[in-house]
Design an enzyme around this catalytic site. Structure first.
Site, PDB file in Angstrom:
ATOM      1  N   ALA A  87      31.184 -12.597 -62.777  1.00  0.00           N
ATOM      2  CA  ALA A  87      31.823 -13.795 -63.332  1.00  0.00           C
ATOM      3  C   ALA A  87      31.815 -13.819 -64.859  1.00  0.00           C
ATOM      4  O   ALA A  87      32.626 -14.527 -65.476  1.00  0.00           O
ATOM      5  CB  ALA A  87      31.135 -15.044 -62.786  1.00  0.00           C
ATOM      6  N   HIS A 145      36.554  -4.226 -60.724  1.00  0.00           N
ATOM      7  CA  HIS A 145      36.364  -5.383 -59.841  1.00  0.00           C
ATOM      8  C   HIS A 145      36.647  -4.949 -58.413  1.00  0.00           C
ATOM      9  O   HIS A 145      37.661  -4.284 -58.153  1.00  0.00           O
ATOM     10  CB  HIS A 145      37.310  -6.529 -60.226  1.00  0.00           C
ATOM     11  CG  HIS A 145      37.112  -6.966 -61.635  1.00  0.00           C
ATOM     12  ND1 HIS A 145      36.007  -7.676 -62.035  1.00  0.00           N
ATOM     13  CD2 HIS A 145      37.831  -6.729 -62.754  1.00  0.00           C
ATOM     14  CE1 HIS A 145      36.069  -7.878 -63.329  1.00  0.00           C
ATOM     15  NE2 HIS A 145      37.164  -7.302 -63.798  1.00  0.00           N
ATOM     16  N   ASN A 187      31.114  -3.626 -63.784  1.00  0.00           N
ATOM     17  CA  ASN A 187      31.633  -4.819 -63.115  1.00  0.00           C
ATOM     18  C   ASN A 187      30.849  -6.010 -63.673  1.00  0.00           C
ATOM     19  O   ASN A 187      29.708  -6.239 -63.279  1.00  0.00           O
ATOM     20  CB  ASN A 187      31.454  -4.724 -61.598  1.00  0.00           C
ATOM     21  CG  ASN A 187      32.077  -5.913 -60.885  1.00  0.00           C
ATOM     22  OD1 ASN A 187      32.392  -6.929 -61.507  1.00  0.00           O
ATOM     23  ND2 ASN A 187      32.265  -5.783 -59.577  1.00  0.00           N
ATOM     24  N   TYR A 221      34.146  -8.956 -50.812  1.00  0.00           N
ATOM     25  CA  TYR A 221      33.408  -7.941 -51.574  1.00  0.00           C
ATOM     26  C   TYR A 221      32.957  -6.743 -50.748  1.00  0.00           C
ATOM     27  O   TYR A 221      32.367  -5.807 -51.295  1.00  0.00           O
ATOM     28  CB  TYR A 221      32.203  -8.597 -52.267  1.00  0.00           C
ATOM     29  CG  TYR A 221      32.616  -9.657 -53.267  1.00  0.00           C
ATOM     30  CD1 TYR A 221      33.209  -9.301 -54.475  1.00  0.00           C
ATOM     31  CD2 TYR A 221      32.437 -11.016 -53.001  1.00  0.00           C
ATOM     32  CE1 TYR A 221      33.608 -10.264 -55.394  1.00  0.00           C
ATOM     33  CE2 TYR A 221      32.832 -11.993 -53.913  1.00  0.00           C
ATOM     34  CZ  TYR A 221      33.418 -11.609 -55.108  1.00  0.00           C
ATOM     35  OH  TYR A 221      33.817 -12.560 -56.027  1.00  0.00           O
ATOM     36  N   GLU A 269      36.286  -1.053 -66.690  1.00  0.00           N
ATOM     37  CA  GLU A 269      36.051  -2.353 -66.031  1.00  0.00           C
ATOM     38  C   GLU A 269      36.492  -2.257 -64.566  1.00  0.00           C
ATOM     39  O   GLU A 269      37.629  -1.865 -64.281  1.00  0.00           O
ATOM     40  CB  GLU A 269      36.854  -3.432 -66.766  1.00  0.00           C
ATOM     41  CG  GLU A 269      36.728  -4.826 -66.176  1.00  0.00           C
ATOM     42  CD  GLU A 269      37.647  -5.845 -66.884  1.00  0.00           C
ATOM     43  OE1 GLU A 269      38.228  -5.520 -67.948  1.00  0.00           O
ATOM     44  OE2 GLU A 269      37.795  -6.950 -66.344  1.00  0.00           O
ATOM     45  N   ARG A 307      43.574 -13.942 -56.828  1.00  0.00           N
ATOM     46  CA  ARG A 307      42.601 -14.990 -56.473  1.00  0.00           C
ATOM     47  C   ARG A 307      42.790 -16.225 -57.376  1.00  0.00           C
ATOM     48  O   ARG A 307      43.863 -16.428 -57.919  1.00  0.00           O
ATOM     49  CB  ARG A 307      41.184 -14.401 -56.562  1.00  0.00           C
ATOM     50  CG  ARG A 307      40.980 -13.229 -55.577  1.00  0.00           C
ATOM     51  CD  ARG A 307      39.583 -12.663 -55.647  1.00  0.00           C
ATOM     52  NE  ARG A 307      38.605 -13.669 -55.269  1.00  0.00           N
ATOM     53  CZ  ARG A 307      37.288 -13.534 -55.501  1.00  0.00           C
ATOM     54  NH1 ARG A 307      36.831 -12.443 -56.102  1.00  0.00           N
ATOM     55  NH2 ARG A 307      36.448 -14.483 -55.136  1.00  0.00           N
ATOM     56  N   PRO A 361      26.278 -10.461 -62.601  1.00  0.00           N
ATOM     57  CA  PRO A 361      25.700 -11.478 -61.716  1.00  0.00           C
ATOM     58  C   PRO A 361      26.266 -11.490 -60.307  1.00  0.00           C
ATOM     59  O   PRO A 361      27.473 -11.315 -60.110  1.00  0.00           O
ATOM     60  CB  PRO A 361      26.013 -12.795 -62.441  1.00  0.00           C
ATOM     61  CG  PRO A 361      27.112 -12.479 -63.384  1.00  0.00           C
ATOM     62  CD  PRO A 361      26.928 -11.051 -63.775  1.00  0.00           C
ATOM     63  N   ASN A 362      25.356 -11.706 -59.394  1.00  0.00           N
ATOM     64  CA  ASN A 362      25.644 -11.858 -57.958  1.00  0.00           C
ATOM     65  C   ASN A 362      26.025 -10.565 -57.245  1.00  0.00           C
ATOM     66  O   ASN A 362      26.186 -10.550 -56.026  1.00  0.00           O
ATOM     67  CB  ASN A 362      26.719 -12.934 -57.724  1.00  0.00           C
ATOM     68  CG  ASN A 362      26.251 -14.288 -58.199  1.00  0.00           C
ATOM     69  OD1 ASN A 362      25.190 -14.743 -57.789  1.00  0.00           O
ATOM     70  ND2 ASN A 362      27.005 -14.915 -59.085  1.00  0.00           N
ATOM     71  N   ARG A 411      27.236 -11.198 -49.397  1.00  0.00           N
ATOM     72  CA  ARG A 411      28.040 -12.147 -50.160  1.00  0.00           C
ATOM     73  C   ARG A 411      29.513 -11.998 -49.798  1.00  0.00           C
ATOM     74  O   ARG A 411      30.122 -10.966 -50.093  1.00  0.00           O
ATOM     75  CB  ARG A 411      27.860 -11.844 -51.648  1.00  0.00           C
ATOM     76  CG  ARG A 411      28.729 -12.664 -52.553  1.00  0.00           C
ATOM     77  CD  ARG A 411      28.752 -12.076 -53.955  1.00  0.00           C
ATOM     78  NE  ARG A 411      29.510 -12.941 -54.836  1.00  0.00           N
ATOM     79  CZ  ARG A 411      30.006 -12.550 -56.003  1.00  0.00           C
ATOM     80  NH1 ARG A 411      29.800 -11.325 -56.444  1.00  0.00           N
ATOM     81  NH2 ARG A 411      30.696 -13.389 -56.734  1.00  0.00           N
TER      82      ARG A 411
END
Ligand code: DHK
Length: 144
Positions: A78, A101, A75, A24, A99, A108, A11-12, A19
């Site tokens: 969320a 990111h 990725n 990012y 995985e 964060r 998502p996103n 964004r």
């Protein structure tokens, strides 16, 4: 036979480029996908792409990947921090998951520190920006 990789984004990540670019980066998802495809091809591998904002679609994609791909560069966005369903799909499909990111999730907010995926991933890369995807592709190709 050539290695085949699925690049999966959650998502996103379709919003990449606009964004929070300070977190990012400024490349769009299309830029990232093209970069990854070219990189995989240079290594003699093939790479397909899929992005969804929906948890069930990602579960479906992981289930369907079995037998079609050697590994998934993933990725989960969320859903990393919330989805037991995605973790279970990875275990059920017995897929090698890398995985990735873009940001260093550990530097964060606290809620980003836990990943349901990491415990069933082959490797975890965070904080290298787009290079993280390329590093995962390198690792898959060099590992084969
Ligand atoms: C992407 C997201 O969408 C966030 O929800 C994660 C991850 C971090 C990334 O850094 O690529 O917390």
């Amino acid at each position: 036979m050539a290695i085949s990789i699925l690049l999966l984004n959650g998502p996103n990540l379709n919003m990449l480029g606009t964004r929070e670019p300070q977190i990012y980066g400024s490349q769009t998802l299309e830029d990232v996908e093209t970069l990854c495809k070219n990189h995989a091809e240079e290594k003699g591998a093939s790479l397909s792409v899929f992005q969804s904002n929906h948890e069930g679609d990602l579960v479906d994609a992981i289930q369907k990947a079995r037998g079609h791909y050697d590994a998934i560069v993933f990725n989960p966005g969320a859903y990393t921090h919330t989805s037991i369903a995605i973790r279970d799909a990875i275990t059920a499909a017995q897929m090698a998951i890398y995985e990735v990111h873009l940001s260093n999730v550990h530097a964060r907010e606290e809620f980003r520190h836990h990943s349901y995926v990491s415990g069933v991933a082959k490797a975890v890369i965070a904080g290298l920006g787009v290079h993280g995807y390329l590093a995962a592709i390198d690792e898959i190709c060099d590992d084969a």
